[in-house]
Write a protein that holds these residues in place. Structure first.
Motif, PDB file in Angstrom:
ATOM      1  N   GLY A  36      38.449  56.379  39.734  1.00  0.00           N
ATOM      2  CA  GLY A  36      37.271  56.408  40.780  1.00  0.00           C
ATOM      3  C   GLY A  36      37.076  54.467  40.700  1.00  0.00           C
ATOM      4  N   TYR A  37      37.987  53.961  40.724  1.00  0.00           N
ATOM      5  CA  TYR A  37      37.574  52.486  40.722  1.00  0.00           C
ATOM      6  C   TYR A  37      38.145  52.035  42.116  1.00  0.00           C
ATOM      7  CZ  TYR A  37      37.185  51.502  35.592  1.00  0.00           C
ATOM      8  OH  TYR A  37      36.590  51.661  34.148  1.00  0.00           O
ATOM      9  N   ASP A  38      37.052  52.111  43.035  1.00  0.00           N
ATOM     10  CA  ASP A  38      37.511  51.708  44.713  1.00  0.00           C
ATOM     11  C   ASP A  38      36.599  50.523  44.768  1.00  0.00           C
ATOM     12  OD1 ASP A  38      35.147  52.885  44.640  1.00  0.00           O
ATOM     13  OD2 ASP A  38      35.985  54.593  45.713  1.00  0.00           O
ATOM     14  N   LYS A  39      36.468  50.233  46.251  1.00  0.00           N
ATOM     15  CA  LYS A  39      35.808  49.112  46.680  1.00  0.00           C
ATOM     16  C   LYS A  39      34.233  49.310  46.339  1.00  0.00           C
ATOM     17  CE  LYS A  39      35.028  46.454  50.982  1.00  0.00           C
ATOM     18  NZ  LYS A  39      35.169  46.408  52.330  1.00  0.00           N
ATOM     19  N   ASN A  40      34.126  50.533  46.157  1.00  0.00           N
ATOM     20  CA  ASN A  40      32.250  50.648  45.943  1.00  0.00           C
ATOM     21  C   ASN A  40      32.051  50.775  44.370  1.00  0.00           C
ATOM     22  OD1 ASN A  40      31.788  51.067  48.713  1.00  0.00           O
ATOM     23  ND2 ASN A  40      32.658  53.236  48.609  1.00  0.00           N
ATOM     24  N   ALA A  41      33.186  50.844  43.492  1.00  0.00           N
ATOM     25  CA  ALA A  41      32.830  50.736  42.032  1.00  0.00           C
ATOM     26  C   ALA A  41      32.227  49.415  41.705  1.00  0.00           C
ATOM     27  CB  ALA A  41      34.235  50.701  41.352  1.00  0.00           C
ATOM     28  N   PRO A  42      31.142  49.855  40.802  1.00  0.00           N
ATOM     29  CA  PRO A  42      30.210  48.847  40.347  1.00  0.00           C
ATOM     30  C   PRO A  42      30.946  47.888  39.296  1.00  0.00           C
ATOM     31  CG  PRO A  42      29.195  50.825  39.180  1.00  0.00           C
ATOM     32  CD  PRO A  42      30.457  51.013  40.298  1.00  0.00           C
ATOM     33  N   ASP A  43      30.599  46.577  39.140  1.00  0.00           N
ATOM     34  CA  ASP A  43      31.132  46.053  38.135  1.00  0.00           C
ATOM     35  C   ASP A  43      30.582  46.284  36.613  1.00  0.00           C
ATOM     36  OD1 ASP A  43      32.956  44.157  39.705  1.00  0.00           O
ATOM     37  OD2 ASP A  43      30.876  43.089  40.267  1.00  0.00           O
ATOM     38  N   PHE A  44      31.186  45.890  35.598  1.00  0.00           N
ATOM     39  CA  PHE A  44      30.795  46.137  34.204  1.00  0.00           C
ATOM     40  C   PHE A  44      29.885  45.186  34.100  1.00  0.00           C
ATOM     41  CE2 PHE A  44      34.537  48.786  34.461  1.00  0.00           C
ATOM     42  CZ  PHE A  44      34.250  49.942  33.448  1.00  0.00           C
ATOM     43  N   PRO A  45      28.776  45.448  33.136  1.00  0.00           N
ATOM     44  CA  PRO A  45      28.019  44.408  32.671  1.00  0.00           C
ATOM     45  C   PRO A  45      28.769  43.210  31.861  1.00  0.00           C
ATOM     46  CG  PRO A  45      27.611  46.414  31.517  1.00  0.00           C
ATOM     47  CD  PRO A  45      28.519  46.797  32.616  1.00  0.00           C
ATOM     48  N   ALA A  46      29.856  43.650  31.105  1.00  0.00           N
ATOM     49  CA  ALA A  46      30.564  42.620  30.503  1.00  0.00           C
ATOM     50  C   ALA A  46      31.899  42.950  30.695  1.00  0.00           C
ATOM     51  CB  ALA A  46      30.525  42.499  28.973  1.00  0.00           C
ATOM     52  N   GLY A  47      32.837  41.817  31.336  1.00  0.00           N
ATOM     53  CA  GLY A  47      34.023  42.145  31.555  1.00  0.00           C
ATOM     54  C   GLY A  47      34.207  42.045  33.391  1.00  0.00           C
ATOM     55  N   GLU A  48      35.427  41.660  33.461  1.00  0.00           N
ATOM     56  CA  GLU A  48      35.809  41.503  35.133  1.00  0.00           C
ATOM     57  C   GLU A  48      36.851  42.557  35.590  1.00  0.00           C
ATOM     58  OE1 GLU A  48      37.925  38.156  37.946  1.00  0.00           O
ATOM     59  OE2 GLU A  48      37.259  37.393  35.931  1.00  0.00           O
ATOM     60  N   VAL A  49      36.330  43.181  36.683  1.00  0.00           N
ATOM     61  CA  VAL A  49      37.365  43.953  37.520  1.00  0.00           C
ATOM     62  C   VAL A  49      37.755  43.137  38.613  1.00  0.00           C
ATOM     63  CG1 VAL A  49      37.757  45.830  38.716  1.00  0.00           C
ATOM     64  CG2 VAL A  49      36.047  46.172  37.019  1.00  0.00           C
ATOM     65  N   GLN A  50      39.038  42.448  38.548  1.00  0.00           N
ATOM     66  CA  GLN A  50      39.658  41.668  39.589  1.00  0.00           C
ATOM     67  C   GLN A  50      39.729  42.261  40.847  1.00  0.00           C
ATOM     68  OE1 GLN A  50      43.877  40.277  40.158  1.00  0.00           O
ATOM     69  NE2 GLN A  50      43.085  38.532  39.225  1.00  0.00           N
ATOM     70  N   ARG A  51      39.107  41.727  42.139  1.00  0.00           N
ATOM     71  CA  ARG A  51      39.116  42.498  43.330  1.00  0.00           C
ATOM     72  C   ARG A  51      40.086  41.345  44.193  1.00  0.00           C
ATOM     73  NH1 ARG A  51      34.940  46.239  43.577  1.00  0.00           N
ATOM     74  NH2 ARG A  51      33.883  46.420  41.614  1.00  0.00           N
ATOM     75  N   ASP A  52      40.582  42.120  45.277  1.00  0.00           N
ATOM     76  CA  ASP A  52      41.306  41.010  46.458  1.00  0.00           C
ATOM     77  C   ASP A  52      40.324  40.553  47.450  1.00  0.00           C
ATOM     78  OD1 ASP A  52      40.636  43.544  48.193  1.00  0.00           O
ATOM     79  OD2 ASP A  52      42.773  44.373  48.033  1.00  0.00           O
ATOM     80  N   SER A  53      40.702  40.314  48.590  1.00  0.00           N
ATOM     81  CA  SER A  53      39.706  39.437  49.450  1.00  0.00           C
ATOM     82  C   SER A  53      38.832  40.480  49.911  1.00  0.00           C
ATOM     83  CB  SER A  53      40.674  38.569  50.301  1.00  0.00           C
ATOM     84  OG  SER A  53      41.473  39.600  51.008  1.00  0.00           O
ATOM     85  N   ARG A  54      39.392  41.742  50.380  1.00  0.00           N
ATOM     86  CA  ARG A  54      38.555  42.870  50.663  1.00  0.00           C
ATOM     87  C   ARG A  54      37.721  43.524  49.535  1.00  0.00           C
ATOM     88  NH1 ARG A  54      42.677  46.928  52.224  1.00  0.00           N
ATOM     89  NH2 ARG A  54      43.718  46.231  50.231  1.00  0.00           N
ATOM     90  N   GLY A  55      37.625  42.801  48.579  1.00  0.00           N
ATOM     91  CA  GLY A  55      36.814  43.750  47.482  1.00  0.00           C
ATOM     92  C   GLY A  55      37.333  44.816  46.848  1.00  0.00           C
ATOM     93  N   VAL A  56      38.473  45.113  47.137  1.00  0.00           N
ATOM     94  CA  VAL A  56      39.207  46.410  46.306  1.00  0.00           C
ATOM     95  C   VAL A  56      39.560  45.888  45.353  1.00  0.00           C
ATOM     96  CG1 VAL A  56      40.960  47.970  46.508  1.00  0.00           C
ATOM     97  CG2 VAL A  56      39.746  47.265  48.743  1.00  0.00           C
ATOM     98  N   PRO A  57      39.556  46.635  43.955  1.00  0.00           N
ATOM     99  CA  PRO A  57      40.102  46.308  42.673  1.00  0.00           C
ATOM    100  C   PRO A  57      41.808  46.260  42.746  1.00  0.00           C
ATOM    101  CG  PRO A  57      38.349  47.948  42.227  1.00  0.00           C
ATOM    102  CD  PRO A  57      38.586  47.739  43.845  1.00  0.00           C
ATOM    103  N   THR A  58      42.226  45.157  42.104  1.00  0.00           N
ATOM    104  CA  THR A  58      43.616  44.828  42.271  1.00  0.00           C
ATOM    105  C   THR A  58      44.381  45.828  41.326  1.00  0.00           C
ATOM    106  OG1 THR A  58      43.594  42.937  40.711  1.00  0.00           O
ATOM    107  CG2 THR A  58      43.457  42.671  43.064  1.00  0.00           C
TER     108      THR A  58
END
Length: 487
Positions: A36-58
């Motif tokens: 369920g890691y999509d554009k609306n997925a929240p960021d983790f308090p620690a760690g980075e979910v890399q996203r593309d220019s549209r905000g979608v997780p890569t």
């Protein structure tokens, strides 16, 4: 490293999670959908979910400042059916047998819940289907509830419960979450929180009072110093008095703290993490510091019990010959020379650390680790002469005949007629069908897979389904120490 495009092309529909040490993970599109890691997925308090220019997780997860984002993502993964878990575990144990492993010490690992996630291994043990002897440690499960965990377990279990195939070893390697110094050398050394002493003291007092052996994950000397202050305080009121306890890892431990470990009767379990992270360590701390990281020779000179392990399978390879290569040559898998001659080992010394040395850490010294009358009938016949082949060929060794309890659990090449019946490959999407075995060259994998009548898939253990693509690296859910193999 593979690229995300390559992983998506190789596995468009099956979720794939590729863990690189404890600093990052690569997830294909199918895995992102499963989580369920999509554009609306929240960021983790620690760690980075890399996203593309549209905000979608890569699909790239970056562990900063610690590995919690990786643990949490693994915990959300899809599960295999019970039958597939049983079969997959047997395949994984047979894969360990292929490398001559007959015993392993299980350090627990995060998100392995006791007793629920031990159900599959319990069932295999009851059915006589374990092909690796296991001594397991109980790893605390809930931050700030660690003492409660161990109080519950000491009421219901006793170290040594079980038999020579499957037995409770003690507590750890996590005793309290506030004492965990993650070993990502791409990040600065973490400082433990001020609550570490209070929380650790309560747990250690309880374990010593109940005579439970224990182990503690400790990478840095600064963490070890603070832990030893607590151990010495507890020991003054409640003597350890021969209780088996030890630190895991100890990459930067000083001579002074080795002496303190010796004085308390403890040991040090070292693993070959520097074989995979040595370049990162040198970049951050310098080549001079790396010359004795960890200072294994000094530990032995000072009379501390030392056992060698792999720290597999989640962040390191379960292949013990990669570890032996590292101890003997002082080189990383990438070829960087780390250690001077005084912190390297000859082949007999290195082998001893993985056999006799490790038996102390499962409280089985005198029972396993040597080919002598009266010890357990476990042995491996190797594919070449470990003592005479060139150094670089040590990494290519495997077993052609492995016996556990006098029973053949793996056989290949000239011994293939003795091999146990082949196990089914499941589930249907398992890449083992195309892959044939970790650490095999593509030209030999298919032949080995068919001629030895055995299948290898390192993707399942301890009742917790993993969902990895083994061809992309060593992946799984256990932290294993190779406890005993023989020549």
């Amino acid at each position: 490293m593979p690229t995300l495009d390559e992983i998506n092309e190789a596995a468009p529909d099956t979720p794939v999670f590729v863990l690189h040490l404890y600093d990052r993970a690569l997830l294909n599109r199918a895995a992102l959908r499963a989580l369920g890691y999509d554009k609306n997925a929240p960021d983790f308090p620690a760690g980075e979910v890399q996203r593309d220019s549209r905000g979608v997780p890569t699909g790239l997860l970056i562990a900063k400042p610690n590995a919690q984002i990786l643990y949490a993502t693994l915990a959300k993964g899809p599960k295999l059916s019970r039958q597939d878990q049983l079969n997959s575990s047997r395949l994984f144990f047979r894969e360990l047998n292929r490398f001559g492993v007959t015993s392993a010490i299980d350090a627990g690992g995060g998100f392995q819940n006791f007793p629920d996630d031990y159900g599959v291994v319990n069932e295999l043990h009851r059915n006589g289907e374990l092909s690796v002897r296991l001594a397991y440690n109980l790893f605390t499960q809930k931050p700030q509830q660690e003492l409660q965990d161990f109080q519950n377990w000491t009421r219901t279990s006793t170290p040594g419960d079980g038999d020579d195939f499957y037995r409770l070893n003690g507590a750890g390697e996590m005793l309290v979450f506030s004492a965990a110094d993650f070993e990502d050398f791409l990040q600065p050394r973490p400082d433990m929180l001020p609550v570490m002493e209070t929380e650790l003291k309560a747990v250690v007092r309880h374990l010593v009072e109940n005579r439970w052996p224990f182990r503690l994950h400790s990478t840095y000397d600064e963490t070890i110093e603070r832990a030893l202050n607590i151990y010495e305080e507890v020991n003054r009121d409640m003597p350890f008095d021969g209780l088996h306890w030890f630190f895991d890892h100890c990459e930067t431990i000083t001579d002074r703290n080795i002496e303190r470990v010796k004085a308390l009767g403890g040991g040090i379990a070292v693993q070959n993490r520097m074989a995979f992270q040595g370049e990162y360590f040198v970049e951050r701390y310098g080549a001079q510091q790396a010359r004795r990281t960890p200072p294994i020779r000094r530990m032995l000179e000072m009379g501390v019990p030392v056992g060698a392990g792999t720290d597999a399978t989640r962040v390191s390879s379960y292949n013990p010959f990669l570890s032996l290569y590292w101890l003997i040559t002082g080189k990383t898998i990438g070829g960087l020379s780390l250690y001077p001659e005084e912190n390297r080992f000859d082949r007999a010394e290195a082998l001893k650390l993985y056999t006799l040395g490790s038996s102390w850490f499962s409280t089985e010294d005198g029972k396993k680790g040597a080919l002598i009358p009266g010890q357990l009938a476990d042995l491996a016949v190797l594919s070449a002469d470990y003592f005479s082949i060139p150094d670089e060929e040590i990494k290519e060794l495997e077993s052609v005949l492995t016996l556990v309890g006098g029973k053949v659990v793996y056989a290949a090449a000239d011994f293939s007629q003795l091999a146990p019946p082949a196990l089914p490959v499941s589930p249907d999407w398992s890449p083992v069908k195309e892959y044939g075995g970790y650490a095999k060259r593509p030209d030999e994998a298919v032949g080995a897979f068919h001629s030895s009548r055995s299948a290898h898939v390192p993707h399942q253990s301890k009742g917790q389904s993993s969902w990895h693509l083994p061809v992309l690296g060593d992946l799984g859910l256990w932290e294993l120490s190779c406890d005993c193999f023989a020549l």
